[in-house]
Scaffold this active site. Structure first.
Site, PDB file in Angstrom:
ATOM      1  N   LYS A 121      18.479   6.903   6.444  1.00  0.00           N
ATOM      2  CA  LYS A 121      18.462   5.534   6.965  1.00  0.00           C
ATOM      3  C   LYS A 121      18.268   4.523   5.837  1.00  0.00           C
ATOM      4  CE  LYS A 121      15.046   3.184   8.362  1.00  0.00           C
ATOM      5  NZ  LYS A 121      13.798   2.684   8.987  1.00  0.00           N
ATOM      6  N   ASP A 139      17.966   2.852  12.993  1.00  0.00           N
ATOM      7  CA  ASP A 139      16.525   2.854  13.222  1.00  0.00           C
ATOM      8  C   ASP A 139      16.285   2.902  14.732  1.00  0.00           C
ATOM      9  OD1 ASP A 139      17.176   0.343  14.150  1.00  0.00           O
ATOM     10  OD2 ASP A 139      15.725  -0.735  12.905  1.00  0.00           O
TER      11      ASP A 139
END
Length: 215
Positions: A121, A139
């Site tokens: 991420k 997220d």
């Protein structure tokens, strides 16, 4: 509404209403953004932005951070979630950048994820925000919003969400779509009580259509 039509509606809506969407983390360089994103894991951007000025004042670049000691850096990070681990990660990240990448923050996901504290991420955020590469950082907001609207189907993991979004979002829009979904999740499609009454995506949203049927 087909999935193709749903994606078109959502992207057109955001293009009209949030054409300049960007990260809410405050930074002046790739180094600063990387530090901020590492700190932002399970922590709000607001808290990170309150914390980073003191860090950057004491450690203005990755070379300076590579010489930090745990005891010097920890007090600056104490108010952030998981300060012990993040202190170690930041120092380790900076040391690896200096030793393995000649002091330059890497520009690819494959290289970035080698750094301590940098997962997929975070690497996607850096390459998307700084280099506008077509990478989708997932997220909790992106994961939730994509599923609620119906952009993803039965995606059980962030990676599954990422791959479904990349398959359906035009490559040149991926870097800003990341911000659209995050900000929508942060301010409108919130976790516990989504603000459906003020959401312009209602015509395309599976979650809202289910609410109507249930009501």
């Amino acid at each position: 509404m087909t999935k193709k039509e749903r994606y078109a509606f959502v992207l057109n809506y955001f293009e009209a209403h949030a054409p300049n969407a960007e990260t809410e983390l405050i930074y002046d360089s790739t180094y600063q953004l990387l530090v901020a994103v590492i700190l932002s894991a399970q922590c709000t951007d607001k808290r990170v932005n309150m914390t980073t000025p003191a860090i950057f004042a004491q450690y203005p670049d990755v070379a300076a951070l590579s010489h930090a000691t745990f005891d010097d850096l920890f007090p600056l990070i104490r108010s952030i979630s998981y300060p012990n681990n993040k202190t170690k990660h930041l120092i380790g990240m900076a040391q690896m950048v200096m030793e393995d990448f000649n002091g330059e923050i890497p520009a690819t996901v494959a290289e970035l994820i080698k750094l301590p504290g940098v997962g997929r991420k975070t690497a996607n955020v850096i390459t998307s925000v700084v280099h506008q590469q077509p990478n989708m950082a997932v997220d909790t907001h992106v994961f939730r919003v994509s599923a609620r609207i119906g952009l993803t189907t039965n995606a059980k993991t962030p990676l599954q969400t990422e791959l479904q979004l990349l398959k359906n979002i035009p490559e040149e829009k991926v870097h800003i779509a990341h911000h659209w979904l995050i900000l929508h999740g942060r301010y409108t499609c919130v976790a516990r009580s989504p603000k459906c009454g003020e959401c312009g995506l209602r015509p395309a949203c599976k979650y809202y259509q289910q609410l109507i049927k249930a009501g």
